[in-house]
Write a protein that holds these residues in place. Structure first.
Motif, PDB file in Angstrom:
ATOM      1  N   ALA A  74      42.029  70.666  11.194  1.00  0.00           N
ATOM      2  CA  ALA A  74      40.848  70.298  11.974  1.00  0.00           C
ATOM      3  C   ALA A  74      39.569  70.761  11.286  1.00  0.00           C
ATOM      4  O   ALA A  74      38.575  70.027  11.223  1.00  0.00           O
ATOM      5  N   CYS A  75      39.579  71.984  10.780  1.00  0.00           N
ATOM      6  CA  CYS A  75      38.391  72.494  10.082  1.00  0.00           C
ATOM      7  C   CYS A  75      38.099  71.673   8.837  1.00  0.00           C
ATOM      8  O   CYS A  75      36.922  71.390   8.529  1.00  0.00           O
ATOM      9  N   GLU A  76      39.138  71.284   8.105  1.00  0.00           N
ATOM     10  CA  GLU A  76      38.936  70.469   6.905  1.00  0.00           C
ATOM     11  C   GLU A  76      38.360  69.105   7.270  1.00  0.00           C
ATOM     12  O   GLU A  76      37.463  68.597   6.584  1.00  0.00           O
ATOM     13  N   ALA A  91      44.395  74.858  22.451  1.00  0.00           N
ATOM     14  CA  ALA A  91      43.082  75.342  22.883  1.00  0.00           C
ATOM     15  C   ALA A  91      42.143  75.466  21.690  1.00  0.00           C
ATOM     16  O   ALA A  91      40.966  75.114  21.763  1.00  0.00           O
ATOM     17  N   GLY A  92      42.681  75.964  20.574  1.00  0.00           N
ATOM     18  CA  GLY A  92      41.860  76.069  19.378  1.00  0.00           C
ATOM     19  C   GLY A  92      41.399  74.720  18.875  1.00  0.00           C
ATOM     20  O   GLY A  92      40.247  74.557  18.473  1.00  0.00           O
ATOM     21  N   LEU A  93      42.286  73.732  18.926  1.00  0.00           N
ATOM     22  CA  LEU A  93      41.906  72.391  18.479  1.00  0.00           C
ATOM     23  C   LEU A  93      40.808  71.795  19.351  1.00  0.00           C
ATOM     24  O   LEU A  93      39.858  71.191  18.843  1.00  0.00           O
ATOM     25  N   ALA A 109      31.715  65.847  16.056  1.00  0.00           N
ATOM     26  CA  ALA A 109      31.964  64.471  16.485  1.00  0.00           C
ATOM     27  C   ALA A 109      33.021  63.801  15.622  1.00  0.00           C
ATOM     28  O   ALA A 109      33.573  62.765  16.016  1.00  0.00           O
ATOM     29  N   THR A 110      33.339  64.361  14.467  1.00  0.00           N
ATOM     30  CA  THR A 110      34.426  63.829  13.650  1.00  0.00           C
ATOM     31  C   THR A 110      35.750  63.908  14.399  1.00  0.00           C
ATOM     32  O   THR A 110      36.596  63.017  14.276  1.00  0.00           O
ATOM     33  N   LEU A 111      35.909  64.950  15.188  1.00  0.00           N
ATOM     34  CA  LEU A 111      37.170  65.184  15.880  1.00  0.00           C
ATOM     35  C   LEU A 111      37.198  64.642  17.301  1.00  0.00           C
ATOM     36  O   LEU A 111      38.276  64.344  17.824  1.00  0.00           O
ATOM     37  N   MET A 112      36.032  64.539  17.930  1.00  0.00           N
ATOM     38  CA  MET A 112      35.985  64.023  19.288  1.00  0.00           C
ATOM     39  C   MET A 112      34.623  63.403  19.558  1.00  0.00           C
ATOM     40  O   MET A 112      33.598  64.034  19.324  1.00  0.00           O
ATOM     41  N   ARG A 152      45.728  61.548   4.956  1.00  0.00           N
ATOM     42  CA  ARG A 152      44.310  61.902   4.926  1.00  0.00           C
ATOM     43  C   ARG A 152      44.088  63.123   4.036  1.00  0.00           C
ATOM     44  O   ARG A 152      44.880  64.081   4.067  1.00  0.00           O
ATOM     45  N   PRO A 153      43.017  63.129   3.234  1.00  0.00           N
ATOM     46  CA  PRO A 153      42.773  64.259   2.329  1.00  0.00           C
ATOM     47  C   PRO A 153      42.711  65.604   3.042  1.00  0.00           C
ATOM     48  O   PRO A 153      43.157  66.617   2.483  1.00  0.00           O
ATOM     49  N   ALA A 154      42.184  65.629   4.256  1.00  0.00           N
ATOM     50  CA  ALA A 154      42.075  66.907   4.976  1.00  0.00           C
ATOM     51  C   ALA A 154      43.445  67.480   5.292  1.00  0.00           C
ATOM     52  O   ALA A 154      43.661  68.701   5.195  1.00  0.00           O
ATOM     53  N   PHE A 155      44.392  66.618   5.676  1.00  0.00           N
ATOM     54  CA  PHE A 155      45.753  67.116   5.912  1.00  0.00           C
ATOM     55  C   PHE A 155      46.377  67.591   4.612  1.00  0.00           C
ATOM     56  O   PHE A 155      47.007  68.662   4.561  1.00  0.00           O
TER      57      PHE A 155
END
Length: 227
Positions: A40-42, A86-88, A96-99, A201-204
């Motif tokens: 998620a951070c990536e 909860a952390g996610l 906004a990338t994540l939600m 995905r590159p982040a994963f």
């Protein structure tokens, strides 16, 4: 008019610390759930550091931070959270990338994030553990088959779970589904394509490589210490 308040995006971000185990055996590597927070951070471009607790007495050495003796847990300045879900959601509210920030997109993302935890993982993990135990008849097979088939129907009709784009819901659902035995159970081409697409995905790829490298370094440290 009563409405849903928009998500507030802070102007500056506190440094995030993800806590995990200092070492694990080969089997869990690549699946320890700090990976979800790293990923998620990536995706969001959020800087973070990783800190550790000892593997050997992990059931009791951090009960003040995680009442069930598990990892990960997360620090964000003075805020402390346990449980990967909860952390996610906390990280998703920072980007906004994540939600999405609009009420409809946020609600859609939240419901599918919870579906990954409650409707899929709640069934697939007990089923997987029973299979690992060597039991000949797994009473949960019918349940997990039904849930995975229902999800396959959904994924045949869409590229993403929520909001018409990648969100934290896809991150979590793909992480739940990428467990090898779950993916190999049945013929579900839409699900297989979905997992392959999300985990490409590159982040994963970076988060996964970082976790694997982290534990490989821990192997070297342990070997040096024992030597």
């Amino acid at each position: 008019m009563i409405g849903h308040p928009p998500i507030t995006r802070p102007a500056t971000m506190s440094e995030l610390t993800i806590w995990t185990l200092d070492w694990v055996p080969d089997g869990p590597r690549g699946f320890v759930r700090d990976l979800r927070l790293r990923w998620a951070c990536e995706e969001a471009g959020l800087p973070y550091t990783v800190r550790t607790i000892r593997f050997e007495d992990r059931d009791t050495n951090h009960l003040d931070r995680q009442p069930f003796g598990q990892v990960p847990f997360l620090d964000d300045g003075g805020l402390q959270l346990f449980e990967s879900g909860a952390g996610l959601l906390h990280l998703a509210r920072k980007s906004a990338t994540l939600m999405p920030s609009d009420p409809v997109g946020e609600a859609d993302t939240l419901q599918w994030t919870l579906a990954a935890l409650n409707s899929i993982e709640m069934v697939s993990v007990p089923w997987w553990f029973l299979g690992m135990s060597g039991r000949k008849d797994n009473e949960l097979t019918g349940w997990v088959t039904k849930r995975l088939d229902q999800l396959e129907t959904v994924l045949r009709g869409r590229e993403w779970l929520a909001a018409g784009r990648f969100t934290v819901a896809d991150l979590l659902m793909a992480d739940v589904l990428r467990v090898r035995d779950v993916r190999a159970f049945g013929d579900r081409p839409a699900t297989e394509a979905y997992v392959a697409r999300i985990t490409a995905r590159p982040a994963f790829q970076k988060a996964h490589a970082d976790q694997m490298g982290f534990y490989e370094a821990a192997d070297r440290d342990r070997a040096t210490t024992k030597g």
